[in-house]
Design a protein around this motif. Sequence first.
Motif, PDB file in Angstrom:
ATOM      1  N   HIS A   4       0.741  -1.263   0.068  1.00 21.66           N
ATOM      2  CA  HIS A   4      -0.039  -0.013  -0.124  1.00 21.66           C
ATOM      3  C   HIS A   4       0.803   1.088  -0.043  1.00 21.66           C
ATOM      4  O   HIS A   4       1.930   1.217   0.539  1.00 21.66           O
ATOM      5  CB  HIS A   4      -0.861  -0.115   1.132  1.00 21.66           C
ATOM      6  CG  HIS A   4      -2.053   0.959   1.134  1.00 21.66           C
ATOM      7  ND1 HIS A   4      -1.663   2.263   1.810  1.00 21.66           N
ATOM      8  CD2 HIS A   4      -3.206   1.135   0.822  1.00 21.66           C
ATOM      9  CE1 HIS A   4      -2.848   2.836   1.872  1.00 21.66           C
ATOM     10  NE2 HIS A   4      -3.775   2.448   1.211  1.00 21.66           N
ATOM     11  N   PRO A   5       0.556   2.311  -0.780  1.00 19.51           N
ATOM     12  CA  PRO A   5       1.484   3.506  -0.722  1.00 19.51           C
ATOM     13  C   PRO A   5       1.781   4.258   0.499  1.00 19.51           C
ATOM     14  O   PRO A   5       3.014   4.688   0.655  1.00 19.51           O
ATOM     15  CB  PRO A   5       0.698   4.497  -1.706  1.00 19.51           C
ATOM     16  CG  PRO A   5      -0.538   3.932  -2.316  1.00 19.51           C
ATOM     17  CD  PRO A   5      -0.900   2.586  -1.510  1.00 19.51           C
ATOM     18  N   PHE A   6       0.840   3.917   1.577  1.00 18.13           N
ATOM     19  CA  PHE A   6       1.350   4.507   2.890  1.00 18.13           C
ATOM     20  C   PHE A   6       2.012   3.641   3.869  1.00 18.13           C
ATOM     21  O   PHE A   6       2.004   3.824   4.865  1.00 18.13           O
ATOM     22  CB  PHE A   6      -0.044   4.974   3.613  1.00 18.13           C
ATOM     23  CG  PHE A   6      -0.628   6.224   2.643  1.00 18.13           C
ATOM     24  CD1 PHE A   6       0.218   7.536   3.164  1.00 18.13           C
ATOM     25  CD2 PHE A   6      -1.734   6.279   2.289  1.00 18.13           C
ATOM     26  CE1 PHE A   6      -0.314   8.700   2.465  1.00 18.13           C
ATOM     27  CE2 PHE A   6      -2.249   7.641   1.883  1.00 18.13           C
ATOM     28  CZ  PHE A   6      -1.490   8.662   1.733  1.00 18.13           C
ATOM     29  N   GLN A   7       1.976   2.542   3.321  1.00 17.95           N
ATOM     30  CA  GLN A   7       2.775   1.464   4.233  1.00 17.95           C
ATOM     31  C   GLN A   7       4.489   1.682   4.302  1.00 17.95           C
ATOM     32  O   GLN A   7       4.957   2.050   3.396  1.00 17.95           O
ATOM     33  CB  GLN A   7       2.780   0.050   3.523  1.00 17.95           C
ATOM     34  CG  GLN A   7       3.412  -1.128   4.478  1.00 17.95           C
ATOM     35  CD  GLN A   7       2.897  -2.363   3.740  1.00 17.95           C
ATOM     36  OE1 GLN A   7       2.716  -2.531   2.621  1.00 17.95           O
ATOM     37  NE2 GLN A   7       2.901  -3.290   4.581  1.00 17.95           N
ATOM     38  N   ILE A   8       4.990   1.663   5.622  1.00 19.31           N
ATOM     39  CA  ILE A   8       6.575   2.006   5.765  1.00 19.31           C
ATOM     40  C   ILE A   8       7.290   0.709   5.147  1.00 19.31           C
ATOM     41  O   ILE A   8       6.759  -0.376   5.417  1.00 19.31           O
ATOM     42  CB  ILE A   8       6.497   1.846   7.362  1.00 19.31           C
ATOM     43  CG1 ILE A   8       5.907   3.215   7.826  1.00 19.31           C
ATOM     44  CG2 ILE A   8       7.973   2.066   7.610  1.00 19.31           C
ATOM     45  CD1 ILE A   8       6.211   4.492   7.376  1.00 19.31           C
ATOM     46  N   VAL A  92      10.118  12.641   3.491  1.00 19.35           N
ATOM     47  CA  VAL A  92       8.793  12.066   3.484  1.00 19.35           C
ATOM     48  C   VAL A  92       7.781  12.927   2.747  1.00 19.35           C
ATOM     49  O   VAL A  92       7.648  14.255   2.911  1.00 19.35           O
ATOM     50  CB  VAL A  92       8.385  11.963   4.833  1.00 19.35           C
ATOM     51  CG1 VAL A  92       6.938  11.432   4.756  1.00 19.35           C
ATOM     52  CG2 VAL A  92       9.320  10.948   5.692  1.00 19.35           C
ATOM     53  N   VAL A  94       3.760  12.769   1.105  1.00 13.11           N
ATOM     54  CA  VAL A  94       2.491  12.219   1.180  1.00 13.11           C
ATOM     55  C   VAL A  94       1.857  12.074  -0.298  1.00 13.11           C
ATOM     56  O   VAL A  94       1.398  11.167  -0.658  1.00 13.11           O
ATOM     57  CB  VAL A  94       1.529  12.902   2.145  1.00 13.11           C
ATOM     58  CG1 VAL A  94       0.144  12.139   2.039  1.00 13.11           C
ATOM     59  CG2 VAL A  94       1.878  12.543   3.674  1.00 13.11           C
ATOM     60  N   ASN A  95       1.997  13.024  -0.944  1.00 14.59           N
ATOM     61  CA  ASN A  95       1.719  13.406  -2.328  1.00 14.59           C
ATOM     62  C   ASN A  95       2.642  14.098  -2.973  1.00 14.59           C
ATOM     63  O   ASN A  95       3.366  15.161  -2.469  1.00 14.59           O
ATOM     64  CB  ASN A  95       0.365  14.141  -2.412  1.00 14.59           C
ATOM     65  CG  ASN A  95      -0.462  13.853  -3.570  1.00 14.59           C
ATOM     66  OD1 ASN A  95       0.043  14.519  -4.409  1.00 14.59           O
ATOM     67  ND2 ASN A  95      -1.519  13.318  -3.736  1.00 14.59           N
ATOM     68  N   TRP A 118      -3.999  17.359   2.194  1.00 19.29           N
ATOM     69  CA  TRP A 118      -2.692  16.545   1.972  1.00 19.29           C
ATOM     70  C   TRP A 118      -1.521  17.281   2.639  1.00 19.29           C
ATOM     71  O   TRP A 118      -0.757  16.888   3.527  1.00 19.29           O
ATOM     72  CB  TRP A 118      -2.100  16.380   0.511  1.00 19.29           C
ATOM     73  CG  TRP A 118      -2.892  15.643  -0.413  1.00 19.29           C
ATOM     74  CD1 TRP A 118      -3.397  15.976  -1.658  1.00 19.29           C
ATOM     75  CD2 TRP A 118      -3.229  14.232  -0.441  1.00 19.29           C
ATOM     76  NE1 TRP A 118      -3.867  14.831  -2.064  1.00 19.29           N
ATOM     77  CE2 TRP A 118      -3.830  13.734  -1.291  1.00 19.29           C
ATOM     78  CE3 TRP A 118      -2.922  13.408   0.812  1.00 19.29           C
ATOM     79  CZ2 TRP A 118      -4.414  12.308  -1.442  1.00 19.29           C
ATOM     80  CZ3 TRP A 118      -3.350  11.884   0.482  1.00 19.29           C
ATOM     81  CH2 TRP A 118      -4.013  11.456  -0.426  1.00 19.29           C
ATOM     82  N   GLY A 121      -2.246  16.764   6.517  1.00 23.42           N
ATOM     83  CA  GLY A 121      -1.994  15.356   6.897  1.00 23.42           C
ATOM     84  C   GLY A 121      -0.499  15.164   6.968  1.00 23.42           C
ATOM     85  O   GLY A 121       0.333  14.466   7.641  1.00 23.42           O
ATOM     86  N   GLN A 122       0.414  15.740   5.830  1.00 19.16           N
ATOM     87  CA  GLN A 122       1.680  15.759   5.850  1.00 19.16           C
ATOM     88  C   GLN A 122       2.337  16.312   7.309  1.00 19.16           C
ATOM     89  O   GLN A 122       3.256  15.912   7.567  1.00 19.16           O
ATOM     90  CB  GLN A 122       2.332  16.228   4.714  1.00 19.16           C
ATOM     91  CG  GLN A 122       3.885  15.942   4.949  1.00 19.16           C
ATOM     92  CD  GLN A 122       4.611  16.052   3.470  1.00 19.16           C
ATOM     93  OE1 GLN A 122       3.971  15.366   2.192  1.00 19.16           O
ATOM     94  NE2 GLN A 122       5.593  16.768   3.174  1.00 19.16           N
ATOM     95  N   MET A 125       1.698  14.311  10.388  1.00 19.68           N
ATOM     96  CA  MET A 125       2.665  13.157  10.341  1.00 19.68           C
ATOM     97  C   MET A 125       4.139  13.504  10.706  1.00 19.68           C
ATOM     98  O   MET A 125       4.723  12.680  11.580  1.00 19.68           O
ATOM     99  CB  MET A 125       2.522  12.362   8.944  1.00 19.68           C
ATOM    100  CG  MET A 125       3.382  11.175   9.005  1.00 19.68           C
ATOM    101  SD  MET A 125       3.113  10.427   7.375  1.00 19.68           S
ATOM    102  CE  MET A 125       3.928  11.366   6.529  1.00 19.68           C
TER     103      MET A 125
END
Length: 163
Positions: A4-8, A92, A94-95, A118, A121-122, A125
């Motif tokens: 998944h794109p958000f997976q570490i 990092v 996000v988008n 976005w 959220g970034q 995080m």
Amino acid sequence: MQQHPFQISRKIEYGMRAMIFLASQPMDRTVPFREIARRMDVPEDFLAKILKTLVERNMVRSTRGAHGGYALARPAREVSFLDVIEAVEGPVVVNVCQDGSSHDSCKATGSCTMYGVWKLGQQRMLEVYRHATLDRLAMSDLRVPEPAPEAPTRPAAESRRVE
């Protein structure tokens, strides 16, 4: 299973495991990479590459020789989760519209309603990762046990009875 794109990534996870292990050790202790790999359940070949990157990024110092190995390059309280992530994988993002360049990197710039979400959220995080430092993540069960202090011995003269 597809990632998944958000997976570490495994690279980040293994780098973090190694750094947390090193944070759990006294600053003057150098740990062989095989011990880190074994204790943190990280494949040796992969860990060797990650440690090389961490040395290049001045996150870890390495010592060669019979007593060689790895140690943190600076105190654990000065190393954040974000520092490790960025040392291993880079910034990092996000988008793509959050990659640090202008809002122009997206073709829908003028009508984009997602940009603010976005961005928020970034920011949140990164704030969490920035405030999580290795000293808070160090695991007590990974620490090397301190040698027990020796019991004081009585001098021979004190143990003899005086008549």
